[in-house]
Structures are given as structure tokens and as C-alpha cells.
Write a protein that holds these residues in place. Structure first.
Motif, short mmCIF file in Angstrom:
data_model
loop_
_atom_site.label_atom_id
_atom_site.label_comp_id
_atom_site.label_asym_id
_atom_site.label_seq_id
_atom_site.Cartn_x
_atom_site.Cartn_y
_atom_site.Cartn_z
N PRO A 37 2.44 2.70 10.84
CA PRO A 37 1.45 2.46 9.78
C PRO A 37 0.76 1.11 9.91
CG PRO A 37 3.49 3.34 8.85
CD PRO A 37 3.77 3.01 10.28
N ALA A 38 -0.53 1.09 9.55
CA ALA A 38 -1.30 -0.16 9.58
C ALA A 38 -1.10 -0.97 8.30
CB ALA A 38 -2.78 0.15 9.76
N LEU A 39 -0.62 -0.33 7.24
CA LEU A 39 -0.43 -1.00 5.95
C LEU A 39 1.06 -1.17 5.69
CD1 LEU A 39 -1.65 -2.06 3.28
CD2 LEU A 39 -1.56 0.29 2.43
N GLY A 58 -0.95 -1.05 -8.12
CA GLY A 58 -0.15 -2.17 -8.60
C GLY A 58 0.75 -2.78 -7.56
N ARG A 59 0.62 -2.36 -6.32
CA ARG A 59 1.49 -2.87 -5.26
C ARG A 59 0.68 -3.72 -4.29
NH1 ARG A 59 5.12 2.48 -3.67
NH2 ARG A 59 6.10 2.77 -5.74
N ARG A 60 1.36 -4.73 -3.73
CA ARG A 60 0.74 -5.63 -2.76
C ARG A 60 1.13 -5.21 -1.35
NH1 ARG A 60 2.84 -11.72 -1.54
NH2 ARG A 60 0.92 -12.64 -0.70
N TYR A 234 4.24 -15.42 3.82
CA TYR A 234 4.21 -13.96 3.76
C TYR A 234 5.63 -13.42 3.59
CZ TYR A 234 -0.63 -14.11 5.42
OH TYR A 234 -1.97 -14.34 5.54
N PRO A 235 5.78 -12.30 2.89
CA PRO A 235 7.12 -11.69 2.76
C PRO A 235 7.61 -11.17 4.10
CG PRO A 235 5.43 -10.24 1.84
CD PRO A 235 4.75 -11.53 2.16
N ILE A 236 8.88 -11.44 4.40
CA ILE A 236 9.47 -11.06 5.68
C ILE A 236 10.13 -9.69 5.57
CG2 ILE A 236 11.24 -11.66 7.38
CD1 ILE A 236 10.68 -14.59 6.76
#
Length: 272
Positions: A37-39, A58-60, A234-236
Motif C-alpha cells: 500500500p502507498a498509504l 478521522g485518521r492520520r 513521524y510515527p514509527i
């Protein structure tokens, strides 16, 4: 690219032919095509690469700057040799050689030494620039004439402005440890290589880290560098797992098409 001209249509036809040739290149070598997936809710963490953020329901999430993390999940699951022809996205990148969205070819080879990966990468590049093209190989220190400045900012600026434009068909190896990213460090150097042609970077490859704990530590450090630059971390990805010994590389497909068609602006060879 203007789709109205005959030349533009021919360029699109050639692009299709090279996409097919790329797939044939890997099929001949028994490398499996994947499509991650690209996202993702997690970021590809690099101090100098900014991601395009997406919010839905509502999601990042983030559009990936490379399929690397998804592909390494597959490697951890034991899938074997894989490649992906992928659209990737990088924010704040626009110019003659940069576009917010571009095409990347990324692949991983189990048990490959870095030298084997270099040779296979050059074989791939030759699909676009000619099958008899030779490349010189030099170390990062040799690119600087024997030694490089300790200050990374000075070093990066000198390399980009003074050295890179003169790398005509060159593989640079043995990078400083502070430029290892996710490559292994051996003998005081990062086991990493970059391929340059006509003064343009085409490929970036590693003898890959295999230990997930070390991988997380590197990403934590990268987030610290982002903070120091005034950028948000950024979240890992929490799903990182150990992978088998392998080498990997990412190659810019659009830049190869630029070279193939002798154009200076990436937008001249993009489909629209």
C-alpha cells in the motif's frame, strides 16, 4: 508533458515499453513483483524527506516516500526476493529533477553482497542508457580527493554542488557512518552505494540492516534530527521485524527516462 504532440505519444509508448522491460528484467532473475500500500499510518522517517500527510475518516496517514517498510514486512514473513514498481510521494520537492509524485523501482535480494547488488543495479540502469556503458567505482573519500570534512552540513553541500555534477557514470561506495541511514556499518564505513550518471543520482542501495531493534534506534535518531531541524517527527511502524541477510536498492525510473530521452526537466517525461 503535453499529450497533444506526436513526440509525447511516442514517449508514453516508450515508457510503457521500459516498464515492460523492467518487469522482464526481474522475471528473468526470479524476483517476485509485489504491490504494498502507498498509504500508511506510519511514516518513512528521514530527516531530509518530508511526507505528504493524508487525513480520512478521522485518521492520520502518510503517502509513502518509498515502499521500503511494506516490502520489509514481506521479507520478515519469508517471501524471498521481491521488487516493486511504485508511485511514491515527497512533499516540498519540485524542480527540474524532482516532482511531488514519481516512479521508483525498489528491490531486495536475499544473500546478495553489496557488490552483487551494485552489479545488478548497473545492469538495470543499462536497460535505459545502453548495454555497453561502463561505470567507475570510487569510495566517498576518493570522491573528495582522499578525505572529507567532518562537518556533515559542509560535506553535504560540497558533495551536491562541487562533486555530484562531475560524476558522469560513477558508483560511490563506503559512505560516512552518519550517512548510513538503514545500511550496515562495517570497518567504520556505511555499506551503502549510490549510482550517478551525467551528474544525476539514479540509485541508492544498502547492505541492509537485519536487526529490527537497531532499525528502530536508527529511526529514533532520525526523528531527533528532524526535531533539531524544526520538523515534526513521524510515527514509527511498530511491526518491524528482523529480516534475513539481504541487499536492497531504490532506483528513480523517471530520471532514467530523462536520460534515455535526453531531457533536462522531469516534467517532460511524466505521463501528464
Amino acid at each position: 508533458m503535453s499529450l497533444a504532440s506526436t513526440n509525447s505519444i511516442k514517449m508514453l509508448e516508450d515508457r510503457a515499453a521500459l516498464l515492460a522491460a523492467s518487469r522482464a528484467f526481474f522475471a528473468k532473475r526470479g524476483v517476485l513483483e509485489v504491490d504494498v500500500p502507498a498509504l500508511s499510518p506510519y511514516g518513512s522517517v528521514d530527516p531530509h524527506i518530508d511526507l505528504i500527510e493524508v487525513r480520512s475518516m478521522g485518521r492520520r496517514g502518510f503517502l509513502h516516500s518509498s515502499p521500503e517498510y511494506g516490502m520489509k514486512r514481506l521479507l520478515a514473513a519469508g517471501i524471498g526476493d521481491i521488487y516493486q514498481l511504485s508511485h511514491v510521494f515527497r512533499d516540498l520537492e519540485s524542480g527540474e529533477r524532482h516532482n511531488l509524485e514519481f516512479t521508483m523501482v525498489e528491490w531486495y535480494r536475499l544473500g546478495f553482497t553489496l557488490e552483487q547488488m551494485i552489479e545488478e543495479t548497473l545492469d538495470f540502469v543499462r536497460l535505459f542508457v545502453g548495454g555497453d556503458r561502463s561505470f567507475e567505482k570510487i569510495t566517498f573519500k576518493e570522491a573528495f580527493g582522499g578525505d572529507y570534512p567532518e562537518d556533515r552540513e559542509v560535506r553535504d553541500r560540497l558533495f551536491a554542488l562541487e562533486i555530484e555534477p562531475h560524476l558522469l557514470s560513477t558508483v560511490v561506495t563506503d559512505f560516512p557512518p552518519d550517512q548510513a541511514a538503514l545500511a550496515q556499518i562495517e570497518g567504520g564505513v556505511a555499506k551503502r552505494f549510490e549510482v550517478f550518471y551525467a551528474g544525476m543520482e539514479l540509485a541508492n542501495g544498502y547492505l541492509e540492516l537485519t536487526d529490527a531493534a537497531e532499525w528502530r534506534a536508527r529511526l529514533d535518531n532520525a526523528n531527533q534530527e528532524r526535531r533539531a531541524l524544526g520538523k515534526a517527527p513521524y510515527p514509527i511502524d511498530p511491526h518491524l521485524r528482523d529480516i534475513s541477510a539481504c541487499s536492497g536498492v531504490a532506483v528513480g525510473f523517471d530520471r532514467l527516462m530523462m536520460l534515455r530521452h535526453g531531457v533536462q526537466d522531469i516534467h517532460e517525461i511524466l505521463p501528464c
